[in-house]
Each structure stands twice: as structure tokens, then as C-alpha cells.
Design an enzyme around this catalytic site. Structure first.
Site, mmCIF file in Angstrom:
data_model
loop_
_atom_site.group_PDB
_atom_site.id
_atom_site.type_symbol
_atom_site.label_atom_id
_atom_site.label_comp_id
_atom_site.label_asym_id
_atom_site.label_seq_id
_atom_site.Cartn_x
_atom_site.Cartn_y
_atom_site.Cartn_z
ATOM 1 N N ASP A 118 35.964 32.939 37.842
ATOM 2 C CA ASP A 118 36.558 32.781 39.177
ATOM 3 C C ASP A 118 37.001 34.059 39.895
ATOM 4 O O ASP A 118 36.982 34.093 41.123
ATOM 5 C CB ASP A 118 37.717 31.772 39.105
ATOM 6 C CG ASP A 118 38.164 31.277 40.485
ATOM 7 O OD1 ASP A 118 37.335 31.321 41.419
ATOM 8 O OD2 ASP A 118 39.306 30.843 40.635
ATOM 9 N N HIS A 142 44.421 35.427 38.158
ATOM 10 C CA HIS A 142 43.724 35.755 39.403
ATOM 11 C C HIS A 142 44.247 34.985 40.609
ATOM 12 O O HIS A 142 43.765 35.204 41.719
ATOM 13 C CB HIS A 142 42.211 35.591 39.240
ATOM 14 C CG HIS A 142 41.787 34.201 38.841
ATOM 15 N ND1 HIS A 142 41.844 33.760 37.540
ATOM 16 C CD2 HIS A 142 41.301 33.169 39.557
ATOM 17 C CE1 HIS A 142 41.416 32.515 37.486
ATOM 18 N NE2 HIS A 142 41.077 32.122 38.690
#
Ligand code: NAG
Ligand code: NAG
Ligand code: NAG
Ligand code: NAG
Ligand code: NAG
Ligand code: NAG
Ligand code: NAG
Ligand code: NAG
Ligand code: NAG
Length: 862
Positions: free
Chosen positions: A66, A310
Site C-alpha cells: 500500500d 503508512h
């Protein structure tokens, strides 16, 4: 090596049907993280796996499906952690198209200019559909693709169609990886497995009619093993995967700066954690259980580890989630404070209450404001002595300061600036700041005592004329008479001089009301409405010292401390006004006379530096569609511009985004306040407010500027950035110190050589500690420091006796002598053979440029 109880049945050999990938505490962000925190978060995740599942639980594959762009330093770290390969999902849409065409979605990433291949070589595979299933094959309850209907009597029987669509490929070997799943899926797993079982059955049934396709449930490491077996050569990549765009006007370069206060809090938390780790080792057992109760470093380790996610330090979470990450860090620091207090009590023999002042950056500290006599303990987590300017909020007008030997120290009392009053709000009352320089020993502390000499209301500030020049023995800065802006910077040692104008601007954030694309600026995306930023003020009024006032919401202090080779710019930005209904992305820009030709340089996760070129990507022919956002790169610790003569380096105190849009110019984004969501999953505009700042978040930070010849610039910026990341921790005790207090301490027998950074010193278990030593220079950066250095592990510590040593890989989950990785061959090149360098003895450790070596030491407190 594990000892098993003989009476237990022997476990079946692992079938390999389930495996862990990556194995960090989280899947880290790659643009806003610092390598030191990434190594730590991988270490605690992989340690958990080893302790819970043993050696066969060790992930072989790094897996970042991702993160929004991929840093070269991450690849280098993964290689050094022993991963056989790396898979990720997102890359620039133009890059993907080119790689699909040329079958280059699998490659060999050579992730370091300094480390000898294959040390930082990492096989890298780009997943065919990001983290999604192939189009038309989504069978979760959240999806709407038709299930496989295999009853031939059904009108909508679709087996042939599904099977037909499945059989197309753009990969280099005869093996194809397909990911089946996505965000939030498998809540009702039966739907998925039922259809997958059918797909596998019908595709493989074709084999009876000559089909050569065999579909199976597999794992990333099985797939990787087949690629390795294929014994092919792979395209070599030496740059990185920034910036990431998923369409022409959709550059994910806003999050390089999003939530600047959280980004700073994460960075200073890393510094505090390293101090906590070190003091846990140096203070011995009482640091965890001592006069101040039970403390630990584990809570902070976990909080820091998850903050690397993230959607954490990246600033791309919802506000209440961001608040929770900050809360976790604050809670971790509470646990560490107890430990630090215990440890310092053990080392100094002083168990008086210790006060922590976490808001010195806005001149808040209740003890120093009100006390007539107090002492300051300065703990330095670096392995070399530091000189550090201390600014303490005080109410008196004159103070005496003395160092650990009782010698008087020069000090100054200055007024708290208007900007500081405004950002401090109701949190403190001090009218002055006491300023002095402290010098702290390596991996240790020293103590300063401060006594009030004169109380009473401060004299009215003298109407000082704005200075036009400030200088110390290294640098001279000139200000323009008329505008009040910085106009030139000179290095007095090297006789270098450049024109330099620095000012503040904002980009008008696109609201998405646009024909070319409906993309607005948001937490992830940076999309200015216009490429010309709005200047906040042509001039600045210079108030006093060099305090510059650009607007009610933008001010700056320009400082040159006596012993510093860097010019400090302390900026304060906010509340960013939005009463005009315009989102703003605030930058500072340095325009210089340096003759650059579209090149500039940014670091990767705070370590090696990469060259960037405007409107250019090294591996494909870029069609630039966003002239500003498409030229932004992450700056984690430094950026520079240079020509043959001059290099201007900017060291930052947190991760930010920036670029060089004009020749000779470098801009850095400082703050963002936006009014629209950018449709990437946050579901909120990035519009930060808080209890203290209901009118919009105010952020303060520092940039350090240096001017040097390019050949020697690293000798200045490496130690500067090192000191910015690991800062001294100040703690305070009220009143007189008890006699016989040990006022100074160093955990080292001697400072380490300039090239060596002590990256980790942390308690591992009862009698062993984890030590990481790092060579912090690149191979050709410095005449003096880019040389191998040797350190003797037994002659390192003053209070620890080192009884034994074992070397580990970077993430400390594999013994060095048991390590073996797949070897890969680049196209147009030889298969690199791992060179093993012999250390002169068990205790002598040689570090080559950019090498990090990890050791488990058996120790005794002397
Ligand atoms: C194989 O081909 C024959 C003849 O075309 C066909 O009848 C049969 O259904 C095919 N089998 C499969 C599994 O597709
Ligand atoms: C891999 O290929 C090289 C040359 O292409 C060959 O020399 C080598 O024997 C092969 N290795 C294996 C294990 O097949
Ligand atoms: C500091 O001085 C200010 C102004 O004289 C006063 O309002 C404040 O109460 C003082 N604070 C303390 C803690 O003495
Ligand atoms: C900013 O952009 C908006 C449109 O999004 C426009 O209406 C406004 O005039 C612009 N402001 C400036 C100062 O450029
Ligand atoms: C900028 O704002 C103007 C006025 O609203 C609009 O016409 C234009 O499309 C906008 N451009 C972008 C890139 O948002
Ligand atoms: C920047 O420098 C390059 C190379 O010298 C030159 O081609 C380019 O036109 C310059 N750009 C500007 C805006 O002056
Ligand atoms: C000051 O530092 C604290 C603690 O690190 C941080 O939370 C805060 O955001 C900083 N204040 C400003 C105005 O930047
Ligand atoms: C992994 O865990 C096992 C069992 O606790 C331990 O014996 C071994 O030393 C660990 N390996 C490493 C590299 O720490
Ligand atoms: C820093 C370090 O020693 N890294 C090693 C970790 O393990 C792999 C093999 O598993 C080595 O290739 C690295 O050099």
C-alpha cells in the site's frame, strides 16, 4: 538450535501453507519515515514472530502493498534484513505502463551507492493489480463481480468466459502472481474460497485439452522461489519510486508535509526513545524499578513502531486517529520518563524529583519560570560531545549559570517574542528567555545550575535598529535594508559568498473545480490551482534580534549561535487563514545565485542522498502534467542544491516535501490547511484544529542552512543532521543539589570517530544488549570520513564489561553465520558474489561507508 522437551510429540515439518510476509510491527510509510525508526519497528515485529513461531515464522519476503511511493533506503534496509525479495503495489502510472510493455515489472533494485553488491541488492516485484484482485475477479461480499456459475443448465453459466479472461499475462517467467483480496475483505471468506476453488478447478481442467496453465493456492515466497529457480537476468534499478502519481493530476506529494506537528512529534519521540533505551542499559536494573516506580521502554517502542505506519506519520489518517497516535506516543514517553528518572538517579546519586519540559519549543516550563534556583541535566544520546543552545522561559531579568565544574557560563536574557506569546497561548507566563550554550559529554550527561540574580519587571524593550548583518566565526548573513529579507550568505572560513533571498509563499490548493481533472488537494495529494505561489509579504518588519514578521500567521527568527556552522531559521506558521475559503499550502523558498541546472538532491529516509532532476525520471520518458506537484520529493533530513563552487544544504527537523522549481532555488513545504477531501480514503479535509488551537494549528520548526564547497559539505551536514535527529534531553530539578551528586557522566571510554554513529543501544534481555554501529558517510562524500573505521567493542563502554558478542542481521532476527539469501543476476552484468570482509579480531569491528552492523553483547555492569 532450540531445545525441545523430549516428551512432546515432534511437530510436523512446516507445510508452508501459511507464511508471514514483511513481519514488521506495521507496514511502514516510505516517504516520511526515518531509517532509525524503521529499523526499530522491523526489529520488534520480527522478534515477536521469532519468539512466537520460531525460525520457520521468519518472513522471507518484504511486502509493502500500500505505501504511496517507495524509498531506495527501504529497499537497502530490507536487503540487509535478509529478505529474499520485495513486493509492492503502487508505482507511477506512466512507469507501470512502460514496465508492462517491456515486461519489467520484476527487477533487481541496487539500493545503495556505497554498499558493495549484493549487500543492498533486493529483488523487487510489482504486483499486477496493486492490492486488488484482477479486474472482474472480485468475489468478496463487498464486490459486485458475478460469481462463477458452473451449472451448465443455468442461463448465465459463465465458466468459459471467466477461464478465458483469466489467461493473459505480462510477466517474464512462466509463473504469474495473482493477489485475491483487498481492503476490508474476507469478512465472509466462504464467498472468496468457493469461487477460487471453482476457478482453480475449471482452469486446471483445461489441461486435459492441452492447456499448460496450472493454478494453485500459493504464497509470495513460493512464487519468489520459482522466479529464482528460473535463473534469468533482471533489469537493474538504482533510483527510487518517488513521486507516485496514479493519474495526470494526481500526485501523492502532499503527504510529504501533511500534519507537520505530528511529523515533528514522531521525530522527537524517536530521539527520546533512544535516550530512554540507552539509559535503561547504562542505569542497570534500577532504571526499570527504582525510586520513581516502575518504568519501561517497551510501551514507547510499540508506540513509535506503530507510528511508522503508512497512514500514521504520513499524516493521511482522520483527525481522531492522528490524535490517538499522538496519545500513544505521549503515554510511551510517560513510561520512559519514570525509567529515565530512575536511571539518572542511579547514575548521579540524586533522587530529587525530575521535571520534564516538553514544550520548550514554545517557551513553556513551569519550573524555570518560577524557580529562583534550579539545575538542568543535559543528556546527550550521541557518541560524541555536543554543544547545544538552551533557551529556557524565565521571569527574572538576570541569572547566573554555572557548569558542572562550577565555572560561570555566559548567558543572556532576551524577551519572549510576540510570535512565541501567540503560539504559547495560556500555557505559560514567562516574559523572558534565558539563553546559554551547554556542552555535554558523549552518551552521557552534564549538569548546569541556574540562579536568579535579579527579579522584577523587565525593562521595556529597547528600540533596537534592525541589524543588517549578523555573524559568528563561521558564517555571515546580510539582510536587505529595504525588505528586511535575508540577502546573502557568506562562509567566512572558505570565503564563499552567495546571494540568497528567503521568503514565504502559499500555493492555492485546487478545490477540484477544474476541467482537466476533478482532483482537489488533500491529505495525500498536492495539487496547486496555479503554479505561481502567492507571496505572503514582499517585506518583513525586523522586530528585534532578527525576528521577522511576515504576516500575523507567519514569522521567523534568524539565529546564528556562536559555535555553529549553520544558520538557524526558526519558522512559525499558523493558524493558516481560510476565511477566504481557499486551502493553502505554505512553503518557504530559498532563491540563490548558485548555478544549478535543474538538478537538486534529497535524502532517502535520512540516509543516502539521491539526485533529482526537474521534469525528469531516470527510468522512463516522463510526460509532466503537474509542474509543481510532479517535482516534489520527500525530504526526511536534508536537501541541497549545488554548482562547482557552492553547496547550500538545508537540514530539516522533520519530514517535509520540497523541490527545486527554478534553477538556483529550493523550496520546502511547511504546513498545509485544506478544505476538501482528496478521495483516497481519509474522508476528511486536512484541516487541523485542536483544543489549544481552535482557530487552526500553529506549527513551529527549524531549518539549518549551511554553505560549503561541495567537496567538503558532507563534513558539515552529516554531523548536523545527526544532531538534529538525536537531541539532548533536558531535565530539571528544583533548588540546591545534594552534595556529592555526580554532576557529569559518560557511558563511553572515549568519543567515537566522526564517521561512526551509535544507532542503537538497547536492553535485549536480562544480560544482553543490542548494539548497532553505523558508518554515517557515503563512499565518496568526504576525504576524511569516507574511509573504513575500526572500533573495539571491548573498549567502548565505561561502565559495561563486554563478555561476549554475536553478530546479527540488521533486524536482529537472524544470526550472521546462519544467513543465506537468494542471489540474483542483473541484466548486462555479473552475478555479484558476496564478499565477506574479515574483522581483525572478534572485538575489532570494521565499518565501511554506509554500513550498519548489529551485535548482541553479553554485558556486566562494572
Ligand atoms: C475439451 O474439449 C472437448 C472438445 O472440444 C470438449 O467437449 C470438452 O468440454 C473440453 N473439456 C474441458 C474441460 O473444457
Ligand atoms: C544459470 O544460468 C547460468 C548461465 O546462464 C548457468 O551458467 C548456470 O549453470 C545456471 N544455474 C543453474 C542453477 O541452472
Ligand atoms: C511572571 O511575570 C509576569 C509579568 O510580570 C507575571 O504576570 C507572572 O505572574 C509571573 N509569573 C511567575 C510564575 O512568577
Ligand atoms: C485561489 O483559487 C480560487 C479557485 O479555487 C480562486 O477563486 C481564487 O481567486 C484564488 N486565489 C488567489 C489568491 O489566487
Ligand atoms: C483554479 O481555479 C479556477 C477558478 O475557480 C478554475 O477555473 C480552474 O479550473 C482551477 N484550476 C485547478 C487546477 O484547480
Ligand atoms: C535551468 O538550467 C538549464 C540548464 O542550464 C536550462 O536548460 C534551463 O533553461 C534553465 N531554466 C530556467 C528556467 O532558466
Ligand atoms: C512543540 O513541541 C511539542 C512536543 O514535541 C509538539 O507537540 C508541538 O507541536 C510543538 N509546537 C509547535 C508550535 O510546533
Ligand atoms: C529466535 O528465538 C529463539 C527461541 O526463543 C532463540 O533461541 C533465538 O536465539 C532467536 N533468534 C534470534 C536471531 O534472536
Ligand atoms: C547488516 C547485515 O549483516 N545484513 C545481513 C542480514 O542478512 C542477510 C542474509 O540473510 C545478509 O545478506 C545481510 O548482509
Amino acid at each position: 538450535k532450540q531445545q525441545r522437551n523430549a516428551s512432546l510429540p515432534k511437530p510436523a515439518p512446516p507445510a508452508g501453507r501459511l507464511e508471514f510476509v514483511n513481519g514488521g510491527w506495521c507496514m511502514s510509510d516510505e516517504a516520511a519515515t526515518h531509517y532509525s525508526a524503521v529499523i526499530d519497528q522491523m526489529t520488534i515485529g520480527l522478534r515477536f514472530l521469532n519468539e512466537t513461531f520460531g525460525a520457520c515464522g521468519r518472513p522471507r519476503v518484504a511486502w509493502h502493498i500500500d505505501p504511496f511511493g517507495h524509498a531506495r533506503e527501504h529497499a537497502s534496509m530490507f536487503a540487509q534484513m535478509g529478505f529474499d525479495g520485495f513486493f509492492f503495489g503502487r508505482l507511477d502510472y506512466q512507469d507501470r505502463a512502460r514496465r508492462m510493455r517491456d515486461k519489467e515489472q520484476e527487477l533487481l533494485w541496487r539500493a545503495s551507492d556505497s554498499l558493495t553488491p549484493p549487500m543492498a541488492d533486493l529483488f523487487t516485484g510489482i504486483l499486477p493489480n496493486g492490492y486488488n484482485p484482477p479486474e472482474g475477479f472480485c468475489w468478496d461480499q463487498l464486490c459486485s463481480d458475478p460469481p462463477i456459475r458452473d451449472d451448465p443448465d443455468l442461463e448465465d453459466y459463465n465458466v468459459d468466459d471467466v477461464v478465458g479472461r483469466f489467461l493473459s499475462t505480462v510477466y517474464k517467467t512462466n509463473h504469474i502472481i495473482m493477489t485475491m483480496g483487498s481492503d476490508f475483505q474476507y469478512e465472509n471468506a466462504n464467498l472468496w474460497y468457493k469461487n477460487l476453488d471453482k476457478l482453480i478447478h475449471y482452469v486446471n481442467a483445461q489441461q486435459a485439452n492441452g492447456s499448460k496453465v496450472n493454478v494453485l493456492y500459493s504464497t509470495p515466497s513460493c512464487y519468489l522461489q520459482e522466479l529464482h529457480r528460473a535463473n534469468l537476468t533482471w533489469p537493474l534499478k538504482t533510483d527510487d519510486f518517488f513521486p507516485y502519481a496514479d493519474d495526470a493530476h494526481d500526485f501523492w506529494t502532499g503527504y510529504f508535509t501533511s500534519r507537520p506537528a505530528l511529523k515533528r512529534y514522531e521525530r522527537i519521540s524517536n530521539s527520546n526513545l533512544q535516550t530512554c533505551n540507552q539509559l535503561e542499559v547504562l542505569g542497570g536494573l534500577t532504571s526499570r524499578k527504582g525510586p520513581f516506580g516502575e518504568g519501561d521502554s517497551q510501551t514507547m517502542k510499540k508506540a513509535m513502531a506503530v507510528a511508522q505506519h503508512h497512514d500514521a506519520v504520513s499524516g493521511t489518517e482522520k483527525q481522531h486517529v492522528a490524535n490517538d497516535y499522538a496519545r500513544k506516543l505521549a503515554n510511551g514517553w510517560q513510561h520512559c520518563q519514570v525509567l529515565v528518572s530512575n536511571s539518572l538517579a542511579a547514575l548521579s546519586g540524586l533522587s530529587a524529583e525530575r521535571i520534564y519540559c516538553d514544550n520548550l519549543n514554545v517557551s513553556v516550563c513551569h519550573l524555570t519560570e518560577s524557580s529562583k534556583k534550579f539545575s538542568v541535566n543535559v543528556y546527550n544520546p550521541l557518541a560524541r560531545p555536543v554543544t547545544w543552545p538552551v533557551r529556557l522561559p524565565v521571569n527574572g531579568t538576570a541569572y547566573s549559570v554555572s557548569d558542572a565544574s562550577g565555572k560561570a557560563v555566559d548567558c543572556q536574557v532576551v524577551h519572549v517574542s510576540q510570535a512565541t506569546h501567540e503560539v504559547r497561548r495560556q500555557r505559560g507566563f514567562a516574559v523572558n528567555e534565558l539563553v546559554f550554550q551547554v556542552q555535554a559529554p558523549p552518551l552521557g550527561y552534564t549538569t548546569y545550575t541556574v540562579a536568579l540574580i535579579q527579579d522584577g519587571p523587565p525593562p521595556a524593550p529597547a528600540q533596537q535598529r534592525a541589524p543588517t548583518v549578523i555573524q559568528n566565526k563561521f558564517l555571515q548573513v546580510t539582510f536587505d535594508h529595504e525588505t528586511g529579507l535575508i540577502s546573502s550568505l557568506n562562509n567566512l572560513e572558505t570565503k564563499q559568498s552567495i546571494k540568497l533571498t528567503q521568503n514565504f509563499y502559499w500555493y492555492n490548493a485546487s478545490d477540484g473545480n477544474n476541467v482537466a481533472s476533478r482532483q482537489p488537494s488533500g491529505a495525500y495529494i498536492f495539487r496547486p490551482n496555479s503554479s505561481t505561489p502567492v507571496i505572503i509579504s514582499q517585506t518583513t518588519s525586523v522586530v528585534q534580534e532578527v525576528r521577522q514578521w511576515f504576516a500575523p500567521w507567519v514569522s521567523q527568527v534568524v539565529r546564528l549561535y556562536a559555535d555553529s556552522r549553520a544558520l538557524e531559521l526558526e519558522w512559525t506558521v499558523g493558524p493558516v487563514p481560510i476565511d477566504d475559503s481557499v486551502g493553502k499550502e505554505v512553503i518557504t523558498r530559498l532563491d540563490t545565485s548558485i548555478k544549478t541546472a535543474e538538478y537538486f538532491y534529497t535524502d532517502s529516509n535520512g540516509r543516502e542522498v539521491l539526485q533529482r532532476k526537474k521534469d525528469f525520471r531516470p527510468t522512463w520518458n516522463l510526460k509532466q502534467s503537474e509542474p509543481i506537484a510532479g517535482n516534489y520529493y520527500p525530504i526526511n533530513s536534508r536537501a541541497y542544491i549545488k554548482d562547482d563552487v557552492d553547496q547550500l544544504t538545508v537540514v530539516t527537523d522533520r519530514s517535509q516535501g520540497g523541490g527545486s522549481i527554478q534553477n538556483g532555488s529550493l523550496e520546502i513545504m511547511l504546513h498545509r490547511r485544506l478544505l476538501h477531501d482528496d478521495f483516497r480514503g481519509v474522508g476528511e479535509p486536512l484541516n487541523e484544529i485542536s483544543g489549544i488551537f481552535p482557530d487552526g494549528l500553529v506549527v513551529r520548526g527549524r531549518l539549518l542552512l549551511t554553505l560549503d564547497p561541495p567537496q567538503t559539505a558532507a563534513d558539515t551536514h552529516r554531523p548536523l543532521a545527526e544532531g538534529m535527529v538525536l537531541q539532548p534531553l533536558l531535565t530539571f530539578t528544583d533548588g540546591d543539589l545534594k552534595p556529592n551528586t555526580q554532576l557529569e557522566f559518560s557511558g563511553l571510554l572515549a568519543a567515537l570517530p566522526p564517521a561512526v554513529h551509535l544507532l542503537t543501544l538497547s536492553q535485549w534481555d536480562e544480560d544482553s544488549v543490542l548494539l548497532r554501529l553505523e558508518h554515517q558517510y557515503q563512499s565518496s562524500e568526504s576525504k576524511v570520513s569516507s574511509q573504513p573505521v575500526t572500533v573495539n567493542l571491548q573498549k567502548l563502554f565505561s561502565t559495561l564489561e563486554v563478555l561476549g558478542v554475536a553478530e546479527l542481521n540488521l533486524s536482529a532476527n537472524q544470526w550472521k553465520d546462519e544467513m543465506k539469501r537468494f542471489d540474483w543476476t542483473p541484466e548486462k552484468g555479473e552475478k555479484p558474489l558476496l564478499k565477506t570482509f574479515e574483522d581483525p579480531s572478534t572485538w575489532e569491528v570494521t565499518l565501511r561507508p554506509m554500513e550498519i552492523r548489529t551485535f548482541l553483547l553479553k554485558v556486566n555492569l562494572r
